[in-house]
Design a protein around this motif. Structure first.
Motif, PDB file in Angstrom:
ATOM      1  N   SER A 250      47.877  38.280  46.991  1.00  0.00           N
ATOM      2  CA  SER A 250      49.106  38.595  47.466  1.00  0.00           C
ATOM      3  C   SER A 250      50.136  37.361  47.539  1.00  0.00           C
ATOM      4  CB  SER A 250      48.826  38.576  48.886  1.00  0.00           C
ATOM      5  OG  SER A 250      49.754  39.174  49.649  1.00  0.00           O
ATOM      6  N   GLN A 251      51.386  37.977  47.712  1.00  0.00           N
ATOM      7  CA  GLN A 251      52.483  36.803  47.718  1.00  0.00           C
ATOM      8  C   GLN A 251      52.293  35.832  46.245  1.00  0.00           C
ATOM      9  OE1 GLN A 251      54.870  36.809  49.793  1.00  0.00           O
ATOM     10  NE2 GLN A 251      55.934  35.177  49.337  1.00  0.00           N
ATOM     11  N   ILE A 252      52.545  36.410  45.242  1.00  0.00           N
ATOM     12  CA  ILE A 252      52.263  35.519  44.198  1.00  0.00           C
ATOM     13  C   ILE A 252      53.663  34.880  44.096  1.00  0.00           C
ATOM     14  CG2 ILE A 252      52.305  35.611  41.803  1.00  0.00           C
ATOM     15  CD1 ILE A 252      50.801  38.065  41.883  1.00  0.00           C
ATOM     16  N   THR A 253      53.924  33.717  43.995  1.00  0.00           N
ATOM     17  CA  THR A 253      55.054  32.752  44.118  1.00  0.00           C
ATOM     18  C   THR A 253      55.730  32.631  42.637  1.00  0.00           C
ATOM     19  OG1 THR A 253      53.913  30.607  44.045  1.00  0.00           O
ATOM     20  CG2 THR A 253      54.163  31.510  46.288  1.00  0.00           C
ATOM     21  N   GLU A 254      54.907  32.557  41.502  1.00  0.00           N
ATOM     22  CA  GLU A 254      55.601  32.103  40.429  1.00  0.00           C
ATOM     23  C   GLU A 254      55.491  33.178  39.202  1.00  0.00           C
ATOM     24  OE1 GLU A 254      53.953  28.573  38.676  1.00  0.00           O
ATOM     25  OE2 GLU A 254      53.729  27.602  40.713  1.00  0.00           O
ATOM     26  N   ILE A 255      56.448  33.717  38.688  1.00  0.00           N
ATOM     27  CA  ILE A 255      56.614  34.797  37.711  1.00  0.00           C
ATOM     28  C   ILE A 255      55.684  34.423  36.572  1.00  0.00           C
ATOM     29  CG2 ILE A 255      58.574  34.056  36.485  1.00  0.00           C
ATOM     30  CD1 ILE A 255      57.812  37.581  37.410  1.00  0.00           C
ATOM     31  N   LYS A 256      55.649  33.153  35.939  1.00  0.00           N
ATOM     32  CA  LYS A 256      54.844  32.868  34.909  1.00  0.00           C
ATOM     33  C   LYS A 256      53.245  33.312  35.104  1.00  0.00           C
ATOM     34  CE  LYS A 256      53.716  27.946  36.052  1.00  0.00           C
ATOM     35  NZ  LYS A 256      54.027  26.571  35.651  1.00  0.00           N
ATOM     36  N   LYS A 257      52.842  33.249  36.411  1.00  0.00           N
ATOM     37  CA  LYS A 257      51.516  33.587  36.646  1.00  0.00           C
ATOM     38  C   LYS A 257      51.309  35.286  36.317  1.00  0.00           C
ATOM     39  CE  LYS A 257      50.111  29.429  38.235  1.00  0.00           C
ATOM     40  NZ  LYS A 257      48.973  28.868  37.418  1.00  0.00           N
ATOM     41  N   VAL A 258      52.354  35.954  36.741  1.00  0.00           N
ATOM     42  CA  VAL A 258      52.375  37.385  36.580  1.00  0.00           C
ATOM     43  C   VAL A 258      52.307  37.761  35.234  1.00  0.00           C
ATOM     44  CG1 VAL A 258      53.660  39.535  36.916  1.00  0.00           C
ATOM     45  CG2 VAL A 258      53.687  37.805  38.722  1.00  0.00           C
ATOM     46  N   LYS A 259      53.145  37.021  34.607  1.00  0.00           N
ATOM     47  CA  LYS A 259      53.185  37.231  32.872  1.00  0.00           C
ATOM     48  C   LYS A 259      51.748  37.193  32.267  1.00  0.00           C
ATOM     49  CE  LYS A 259      58.019  35.980  32.276  1.00  0.00           C
ATOM     50  NZ  LYS A 259      59.092  34.891  31.789  1.00  0.00           N
ATOM     51  N   SER A 260      51.279  35.937  32.603  1.00  0.00           N
ATOM     52  CA  SER A 260      50.030  35.384  32.071  1.00  0.00           C
ATOM     53  C   SER A 260      48.650  36.531  32.322  1.00  0.00           C
ATOM     54  CB  SER A 260      49.603  34.170  32.483  1.00  0.00           C
ATOM     55  OG  SER A 260      48.322  33.747  32.086  1.00  0.00           O
ATOM     56  N   ALA A 261      48.618  36.986  33.819  1.00  0.00           N
ATOM     57  CA  ALA A 261      47.684  37.931  33.973  1.00  0.00           C
ATOM     58  C   ALA A 261      47.973  39.255  33.225  1.00  0.00           C
ATOM     59  CB  ALA A 261      47.677  37.961  35.540  1.00  0.00           C
ATOM     60  N   MET A 262      49.136  39.744  33.129  1.00  0.00           N
ATOM     61  CA  MET A 262      49.441  40.912  32.602  1.00  0.00           C
ATOM     62  C   MET A 262      49.256  40.970  31.159  1.00  0.00           C
ATOM     63  SD  MET A 262      50.580  43.697  33.274  1.00  0.00           S
ATOM     64  CE  MET A 262      50.918  43.261  35.011  1.00  0.00           C
ATOM     65  N   LYS A 263      49.256  39.826  30.266  1.00  0.00           N
ATOM     66  CA  LYS A 263      49.080  39.880  28.863  1.00  0.00           C
ATOM     67  C   LYS A 263      47.463  40.086  28.816  1.00  0.00           C
ATOM     68  CE  LYS A 263      52.547  36.921  27.418  1.00  0.00           C
ATOM     69  NZ  LYS A 263      53.264  35.421  26.921  1.00  0.00           N
ATOM     70  N   GLU A 264      46.842  39.399  29.738  1.00  0.00           N
ATOM     71  CA  GLU A 264      45.221  39.488  29.624  1.00  0.00           C
ATOM     72  C   GLU A 264      44.834  40.960  30.081  1.00  0.00           C
ATOM     73  OE1 GLU A 264      41.350  37.390  31.517  1.00  0.00           O
ATOM     74  OE2 GLU A 264      43.138  36.451  32.027  1.00  0.00           O
ATOM     75  N   ALA A 265      45.212  41.378  31.130  1.00  0.00           N
ATOM     76  CA  ALA A 265      44.961  42.887  31.584  1.00  0.00           C
ATOM     77  C   ALA A 265      45.261  43.788  30.363  1.00  0.00           C
ATOM     78  CB  ALA A 265      45.626  43.021  33.009  1.00  0.00           C
ATOM     79  N   ALA A 266      46.607  43.645  30.040  1.00  0.00           N
ATOM     80  CA  ALA A 266      46.898  44.753  29.044  1.00  0.00           C
ATOM     81  C   ALA A 266      46.092  44.613  27.899  1.00  0.00           C
ATOM     82  CB  ALA A 266      48.387  44.435  28.866  1.00  0.00           C
ATOM     83  N   ARG A 267      45.614  43.552  27.512  1.00  0.00           N
ATOM     84  CA  ARG A 267      44.771  43.481  26.390  1.00  0.00           C
ATOM     85  C   ARG A 267      43.271  43.971  26.782  1.00  0.00           C
ATOM     86  NH1 ARG A 267      47.064  42.209  21.568  1.00  0.00           N
ATOM     87  NH2 ARG A 267      48.130  40.516  22.405  1.00  0.00           N
ATOM     88  N   VAL A 268      42.791  43.824  27.784  1.00  0.00           N
ATOM     89  CA  VAL A 268      41.670  44.444  28.113  1.00  0.00           C
ATOM     90  C   VAL A 268      41.601  45.968  28.101  1.00  0.00           C
ATOM     91  CG1 VAL A 268      40.052  44.985  30.292  1.00  0.00           C
ATOM     92  CG2 VAL A 268      40.989  42.761  29.949  1.00  0.00           C
ATOM     93  N   TYR A 269      42.694  46.496  28.742  1.00  0.00           N
ATOM     94  CA  TYR A 269      42.977  47.915  28.714  1.00  0.00           C
ATOM     95  C   TYR A 269      42.929  48.363  27.292  1.00  0.00           C
ATOM     96  CZ  TYR A 269      46.112  51.936  28.166  1.00  0.00           C
ATOM     97  OH  TYR A 269      46.530  53.305  27.894  1.00  0.00           O
ATOM     98  N   ALA A 270      43.939  47.760  26.474  1.00  0.00           N
ATOM     99  CA  ALA A 270      43.926  48.246  25.038  1.00  0.00           C
ATOM    100  C   ALA A 270      42.324  48.446  24.395  1.00  0.00           C
ATOM    101  CB  ALA A 270      44.909  47.420  24.237  1.00  0.00           C
TER     102      ALA A 270
END
Length: 640
Positions: A250-270
């Motif tokens: 919750s309350q993620i303060t830094e956008i770079k953390k969002v980007k990093s997690a999104m790349k990893e999660a999208a790869r898992v999905y794919a």
């Protein structure tokens, strides 16, 4: 001149920064509410509070603005859909609201009503939450996402929900859960949709960073993920795996953390999609931050991105990964709740007493019979200047300690002790004035400044209404709602009603730092002085406790039309004393019986008569219906 003062108040309290377009200050010096996120419709908060007084709603109370909820929900939905249009994303948004963020029925009712046009669903993590959520007749395509640890009853209820036509997804937290689901599906002849929660390597940022990463509480690691995929394939349920889920806090303060997690999660999905499973959703969890202090930084109560930037990055990264993997893009499921709920609620209470440090020197003159040290302190006060203030402050500390020792030994009268305190605080105040202008950085003076503030006793409980301030040092915007066209050089901390030293609010939001006092006026004896606690709509009511037997507060749900007129104000009563006692297993009849026995014993002993006995008993029975907080008083007490 008044306009300048009002602008000073806007800057002083930072309302234009943390208000996110929902709050501001009128030209009359009162806080305004902009329910549709712009100044075209403005509602004077003070007038709503006056109305509450007229209809005898006692402080403290929460003001709910369903239109703010609807506006904020629409803002987030539009941000994602705007990003999807910009990047020509071939997928849809299927957002859900986490029930745990605010379970109050009044809130969920309005949320569901606003969410229908967005095909907005609900997320639950416990049996009671699922049971309550399923009672809502939401859009048939909207999701019921079931997270958290599950037992057989939880899972069976989810299967029953599918029979009711609900779009349920059971997100797996462990392979044992999955085994039970598979066995139950064989037993009943059908299966609900299933999701897998991935334990990512990536972490979030801020207070809830530990929610992500390989050491996080929830989710399947890579080995468990492969085992779960094998179990589904073996059971012939590959088509039932529809969602990959993750959550980094919750309350993620830094956008770079969002980007990093999104790349990893999208790869898992794919990767899982390409292995033959029927994935349709990528659940990105919650985490969109609320800028509680208005700083727009990575500070733990802020965030360094806009909602639109968040949405753009999510959509772009998922599309980019799916393009590189040559697979279809998923529907996006967002579980952000804090950003949806925080703005819609304001806690209002009034100041009941102000304790000021020190006193008026003119009223505490030194007499010839007073101890000589008092005279030495007066001399120090007279001779203190910008060059010697540190030395004279140290002398003041020594004088104070000597006088208190003399008092303890019986060589000083109580009046002399009081005079010593008045002179000591005058010395401190003068020394602090010199220190502020000196450009020096001295820890002892910084600490001294923290202890010189007035204590404003307010009619509420921090443990009940803003518990996160105690549990995680959460900062909420706090400010008076009137007299903002008047300058004040008074500062104070806010004390609550509880008999607990932790019940003192001494940290306040600021764009540059955390303030240890709040600019407040000295209340007038003939009128109430109200303080507002803003952005309290997320988690606070769910986490509030009954410390000192203070219960849930009164509420007013304020509905506003687009023409700026208030269409209705609905009162929701808070918990009375009887309700709180029953929660703690006290029984009305046992309490009344005990009072009656003791009173009749006193009647028999001739201490009171039977008429007085009946009067007290009636009062006892009426007391169950009393509001546990302080009743309104006609005048304010200022002590000191």
């Amino acid at each position: 001149m008044i306009k300048n003062v009002i602008q000073e108040s806007r800057d002083l309290y930072g309302i234009d920064d943390w208000g996110s377009g929902y709050f501001g200050i009128s030209e009359q010096g009162t806080v305004e509410v902009y329910p549709f996120g712009n100044k075209q419709v403005a509602i004077d908060l003070a007038k709503i509070v006056d109305h509450a007084t007229e209809i005898k709603v006692k402080t403290p109370f929460i003001l709910r603005f369903p239109q703010i909820l609807d506006t904020q929900l629409t803002r987030i939905q539009n941000a994602f859909r705007g990003a999807m249009e910009e990047f020509k994303y071939d997928g849809e948004l299927r957002a859900v609201f986490p029930f745990k963020v605010n379970q109050r029925k009044e809130f969920i009712d309005d949320l569901v009503s606003s969410g229908k046009k967005h095909i907005y669903g609900l997320e639950v993590g416990t049996k009671p939450e699922l049971f309550a959520a399923l009672a809502y007749d939401i859009h048939p395509e909207a999701l019921f996402v079931c997270n958290g640890f599950k037992d057989s009853h939880f899972i069976e209820l989810a299967f029953d929900a599918k029979k009711m036509g609900k779009n349920v997804v059971l997100v797996i937290e462990g392979t044992d859960e999955l085994k039970f689901i598979i066995n139950h599906a064989k037993k009943v002849g059908f299966c609900v949709d299933i999701g897998l929660r991935a334990k990512l390597y990536s972490k979030g940022s801020g207070m809830w960073e530990k929610s992500g990463g390989i050491g996080s509480k929830f989710g399947l690691n890579s080995v468990e993920m492969i085992e779960a995929l094998y179990l589904l394939e073996e059971a012939g349920l590959k088509e039932k795996l529809v969602m990959i889920h993750y959550h980094i806090g919750s309350q993620i303060t830094e956008i770079k953390k969002v980007k990093s997690a999104m790349k990893e999660a999208a790869r898992v999905y794919a990767k899982i999609l390409k292995s033959g499973f029927n994935l349709r959703y990528l659940n990105i969890g919650g985490g969109i931050g609320v800028d509680y202090d208005g700083s727009k930084t990575s500070f733990y109560v802020s965030h360094n991105y806009t909602i639109q930037e968040f949405a753009n990055d999510v959509i772009y990264i998922i599309q980019d990964v799916c393009k590189s993997e040559n697979c279809k893009t998923p529907h996006i499921v967002s579980e952000s709740g804090r950003a949806v709920a925080a703005y819609h609620a304001v806690l209002i209470t009034d100041v009941r007493e102000v304790e000021k440090t020190g006193g008026d020197l003119e009223e505490w003159k030194i007499s010839p019979t007073d101890h000589r040290i008092l005279g030495d302190m007066i001399n120090s006060l007279s001779y203190m200047n910008g060059k010697n203030f540190v030395e004279y402050f140290h002398d003041a500390l020594q004088y104070r300690d000597e006088l208190f020792t003399l008092f303890s030994l019986g060589y000083l009268e109580i009046e002399e002790r009081a005079k010593a305190e008045v002179i000591y605080y005058a010395l401190c105040k003068k020394a602090l004035n010199f220190y502020r202008n000196s450009g020096m950085q001295l820890e002892e003076f910084d600490e001294l400044e923290k202890n010189q503030f007035g204590k404003y006793m307010a009619n509420f409980s921090m443990f009940q209404s803003i518990p996160d301030t105690l549990g995680i040092d959460q900062l909420f915007p706090v400010m008076p709602i009137t007299r903002l066209n008047e300058r004040t050089d008074h500062h104070g901390v806010i004390m609550d009603l509880t008999c607990d030293s932790d019940g003192c609010l001494d940290k306040f939001v600021d764009k540059r730092d955390v303030k240890h006092s709040l600019a407040l006026h000295i209340p007038k004896s003939n009128e109430s002085y109200y303080i507002g606690f803003f952005l309290v709509g997320a988690y606070q009511e769910a986490l509030g406790n009954n410390h000192n037997l203070f219960g849930a507060v009164n509420e007013l749900v304020v509905r506003i039309n687009h023409d700026g007129k208030i269409s209705s104000i609905e009162e929701v009563k808070g918990e009375d004393i009887g309700e709180i006692l029953r929660i703690m297993n006290y029984k009305d009849e046992e309490i009344i019986s005990s009072y009656e026995m003791q009173l009749k014993r006193n009647v028999a002993a001739g201490i009171i008569d039977s008429q007085e006995c009946e009067r007290i008993l009636k009062k006892v029975k009426d007391f169950f219906n009393e509001y546990p907080y302080l009743v309104r008083k006609s005048t304010l007490e200022i002590v000191g």
